[in-house]
Design a protein around this motif. Sequence first.
Motif, PDB file in Angstrom:
ATOM      1  N   PHE A   1       1.807   8.343  -1.176  1.00  0.00           N
ATOM      2  CA  PHE A   1       1.217   7.164  -1.805  1.00  0.00           C
ATOM      3  C   PHE A   1       2.270   6.080  -2.006  1.00  0.00           C
ATOM      4  O   PHE A   1       3.445   6.380  -2.257  1.00  0.00           O
ATOM      5  CB  PHE A   1       0.629   7.506  -3.176  1.00  0.00           C
ATOM      6  N   GLU A   2       1.841   4.834  -1.924  1.00  0.00           N
ATOM      7  CA  GLU A   2       2.660   3.698  -2.342  1.00  0.00           C
ATOM      8  C   GLU A   2       1.949   3.012  -3.502  1.00  0.00           C
ATOM      9  O   GLU A   2       0.834   2.507  -3.339  1.00  0.00           O
ATOM     10  CB  GLU A   2       2.864   2.692  -1.205  1.00  0.00           C
ATOM     11  N   VAL A   3       2.573   3.031  -4.664  1.00  0.00           N
ATOM     12  CA  VAL A   3       1.967   2.405  -5.836  1.00  0.00           C
ATOM     13  C   VAL A   3       2.038   0.890  -5.696  1.00  0.00           C
ATOM     14  O   VAL A   3       3.120   0.318  -5.564  1.00  0.00           O
ATOM     15  CB  VAL A   3       2.675   2.853  -7.133  1.00  0.00           C
ATOM     16  N   ILE A   4       0.882   0.241  -5.713  1.00  0.00           N
ATOM     17  CA  ILE A   4       0.837  -1.216  -5.570  1.00  0.00           C
ATOM     18  C   ILE A   4       0.438  -1.907  -6.866  1.00  0.00           C
ATOM     19  O   ILE A   4       0.411  -3.139  -6.953  1.00  0.00           O
ATOM     20  CB  ILE A   4      -0.124  -1.644  -4.444  1.00  0.00           C
ATOM     21  N   GLY A   5       0.148  -1.121  -7.901  1.00  0.00           N
ATOM     22  CA  GLY A   5      -0.202  -1.705  -9.187  1.00  0.00           C
ATOM     23  C   GLY A   5      -0.622  -0.644 -10.178  1.00  0.00           C
ATOM     24  O   GLY A   5      -0.903   0.504  -9.809  1.00  0.00           O
ATOM     25  N   GLY A   6      -0.614  -1.013 -11.443  1.00  0.00           N
ATOM     26  CA  GLY A   6      -1.049  -0.117 -12.497  1.00  0.00           C
ATOM     27  C   GLY A   6      -1.732  -0.915 -13.592  1.00  0.00           C
ATOM     28  O   GLY A   6      -1.406  -2.098 -13.801  1.00  0.00           O
ATOM     29  N   PHE A   7      -2.676  -0.297 -14.287  1.00  0.00           N
ATOM     30  CA  PHE A   7      -3.436  -1.010 -15.315  1.00  0.00           C
ATOM     31  C   PHE A   7      -3.672  -0.156 -16.550  1.00  0.00           C
ATOM     32  O   PHE A   7      -3.999   1.029 -16.449  1.00  0.00           O
ATOM     33  CB  PHE A   7      -4.814  -1.443 -14.782  1.00  0.00           C
ATOM     34  N   PHE A   8      -3.531  -0.788 -17.715  1.00  0.00           N
ATOM     35  CA  PHE A   8      -4.057  -0.243 -18.952  1.00  0.00           C
ATOM     36  C   PHE A   8      -5.511  -0.708 -19.058  1.00  0.00           C
ATOM     37  O   PHE A   8      -5.820  -1.882 -18.817  1.00  0.00           O
ATOM     38  CB  PHE A   8      -3.300  -0.794 -20.168  1.00  0.00           C
ATOM     39  N   SER A   9      -6.399   0.203 -19.453  1.00  0.00           N
ATOM     40  CA  SER A   9      -7.786  -0.164 -19.716  1.00  0.00           C
ATOM     41  C   SER A   9      -8.154   0.358 -21.103  1.00  0.00           C
ATOM     42  O   SER A   9      -8.626   1.494 -21.261  1.00  0.00           O
ATOM     43  CB  SER A   9      -8.728   0.436 -18.659  1.00  0.00           C
ATOM     44  N   PRO A  10      -7.908  -0.455 -22.144  1.00  0.00           N
ATOM     45  CA  PRO A  10      -8.214  -0.010 -23.507  1.00  0.00           C
ATOM     46  C   PRO A  10      -9.715   0.177 -23.721  1.00  0.00           C
ATOM     47  O   PRO A  10     -10.526  -0.606 -23.232  1.00  0.00           O
ATOM     48  CB  PRO A  10      -7.679  -1.165 -24.380  1.00  0.00           C
ATOM     49  N   VAL A  11     -10.069   1.224 -24.446  1.00  0.00           N
ATOM     50  CA  VAL A  11     -11.466   1.511 -24.721  1.00  0.00           C
ATOM     51  C   VAL A  11     -12.061   0.419 -25.619  1.00  0.00           C
ATOM     52  O   VAL A  11     -11.338  -0.256 -26.358  1.00  0.00           O
ATOM     53  CB  VAL A  11     -11.593   2.904 -25.392  1.00  0.00           C
ATOM     54  N   GLY A  12     -13.364   0.252 -25.556  1.00  0.00           N
ATOM     55  CA  GLY A  12     -14.030  -0.764 -26.362  1.00  0.00           C
ATOM     56  C   GLY A  12     -14.246  -0.340 -27.804  1.00  0.00           C
ATOM     57  O   GLY A  12     -14.042   0.813 -28.183  1.00  0.00           O
ATOM     58  N   ASP A  13     -14.689  -1.270 -28.627  1.00  0.00           N
ATOM     59  CA  ASP A  13     -14.911  -1.004 -30.047  1.00  0.00           C
ATOM     60  C   ASP A  13     -16.027   0.010 -30.290  1.00  0.00           C
ATOM     61  O   ASP A  13     -16.064   0.650 -31.338  1.00  0.00           O
ATOM     62  CB  ASP A  13     -15.255  -2.305 -30.780  1.00  0.00           C
ATOM     63  N   ALA A  14     -16.935   0.166 -29.321  1.00  0.00           N
ATOM     64  CA  ALA A  14     -18.056   1.089 -29.505  1.00  0.00           C
ATOM     65  C   ALA A  14     -17.607   2.546 -29.554  1.00  0.00           C
ATOM     66  O   ALA A  14     -18.379   3.419 -29.937  1.00  0.00           O
ATOM     67  CB  ALA A  14     -19.076   0.905 -28.378  1.00  0.00           C
ATOM     68  N   TYR A  15     -16.361   2.827 -29.201  1.00  0.00           N
ATOM     69  CA  TYR A  15     -15.853   4.194 -29.217  1.00  0.00           C
ATOM     70  C   TYR A  15     -15.815   4.759 -30.629  1.00  0.00           C
ATOM     71  O   TYR A  15     -15.962   5.956 -30.841  1.00  0.00           O
ATOM     72  CB  TYR A  15     -14.453   4.219 -28.594  1.00  0.00           C
ATOM     73  N   LYS A  16     -15.605   3.900 -31.637  1.00  0.00           N
ATOM     74  CA  LYS A  16     -15.681   4.285 -33.056  1.00  0.00           C
ATOM     75  C   LYS A  16     -14.723   5.415 -33.425  1.00  0.00           C
ATOM     76  O   LYS A  16     -15.067   6.308 -34.209  1.00  0.00           O
ATOM     77  CB  LYS A  16     -17.109   4.703 -33.430  1.00  0.00           C
ATOM     78  N   LYS A  17     -13.534   5.411 -32.883  1.00  0.00           N
ATOM     79  CA  LYS A  17     -12.561   6.451 -33.181  1.00  0.00           C
ATOM     80  C   LYS A  17     -11.789   6.098 -34.446  1.00  0.00           C
ATOM     81  O   LYS A  17     -11.476   4.940 -34.696  1.00  0.00           O
ATOM     82  CB  LYS A  17     -11.592   6.608 -32.012  1.00  0.00           C
ATOM     83  N   ALA A  18     -11.450   7.110 -35.239  1.00  0.00           N
ATOM     84  CA  ALA A  18     -10.661   6.878 -36.446  1.00  0.00           C
ATOM     85  C   ALA A  18      -9.308   6.297 -36.071  1.00  0.00           C
ATOM     86  O   ALA A  18      -8.664   6.743 -35.120  1.00  0.00           O
ATOM     87  CB  ALA A  18     -10.473   8.189 -37.197  1.00  0.00           C
ATOM     88  N   GLY A  19      -8.868   5.280 -36.814  1.00  0.00           N
ATOM     89  CA  GLY A  19      -7.580   4.658 -36.546  1.00  0.00           C
ATOM     90  C   GLY A  19      -7.602   3.655 -35.421  1.00  0.00           C
ATOM     91  O   GLY A  19      -6.545   3.174 -34.994  1.00  0.00           O
TER      92      GLY A  19
END
Length: 297
Positions: free
Chosen positions: A82-100
């Motif tokens: 593989f040749e890595v051509i990019g990387g991304f963070f994809s933060p979860v949305g507010d609907a996840y309702k996780k503590a903290g």
Amino acid sequence: MNPTTLTNGDVPQPTLASDIDSTETMTLDTYTFPTERLKTVMSSPNKTPLVLVSCGSFSPPTNLHLRMFEEAADYCEFETDFEVIGGFFSPVGDAYKKAGLASANHRINMTRIAVRDSSTWIGVDPWEPLHKEYLPTVKVLDHFDYELNKVRGGIDDSTGQKKQIHVALLAGADLIQTMSTPGLWAKEDLSRILGHYGAFILERSGTDIDDALVSLQQWRENIRVIPQLIQNDVSSTKIRLFRKRGKSIRYYIPDKVVDYIYEHGLYADDEKKQPEKGKEKAASESAPAGSSIAATS
């Protein structure tokens, strides 16, 4: 910002800042896929282009979250085709309702700050948290596949030909443990995530990957385990706990993210009970002029 409930029971589409330094906002209707940090031409036409996607809370993002991308890039260069051509963070949305879980707007801002000056190839995609509903990981990976291969048509392989980009999930060993736990993941989702996309999993102290992989054997060839040569067990949970106890969190997470947390009073148990202490802490821990900037759950 957090979505608010309207009088008719409907929840409006979330609105996020379009950029950390901008007062403009974006919604799902005005969203555009962030391409500024993607390679446009491959360096090695004989390799398979790869984009790494890390899904999670990132509340807050830590140095280990950033380090995962670098570990995976090294692993791909020396151990795969593989040749890595990019990387991304994809933060979860507010609907996840996780503590903290801080608001999506704060978490998008913090991940953008984390990568802004520390990386040239890791980006932040706000598409997932721009949805008012929770999105399963498989839908997020499908989104990246669509944007990279259907919309952009892949990547130039340096010979004038276009190559399809492989999308893969990047995560810590704790994710594999949840995938191996019966009933937590839909079987069809696991089949597409691990069978079609595959995963790069960073070892983590205290997690038995071999044990977790036993029930995932049918996808074992698509699960690439990256050894963590220097042990690092920093987690967002521990950072939040330190913050609530009034302890320093500097050098566990990027300096400018620390500054952002104190500036916005994030992760303290009750800011109103100790406003002066919070202000003093922020002032005493602010980065000195001329200091360098470094920009999972």
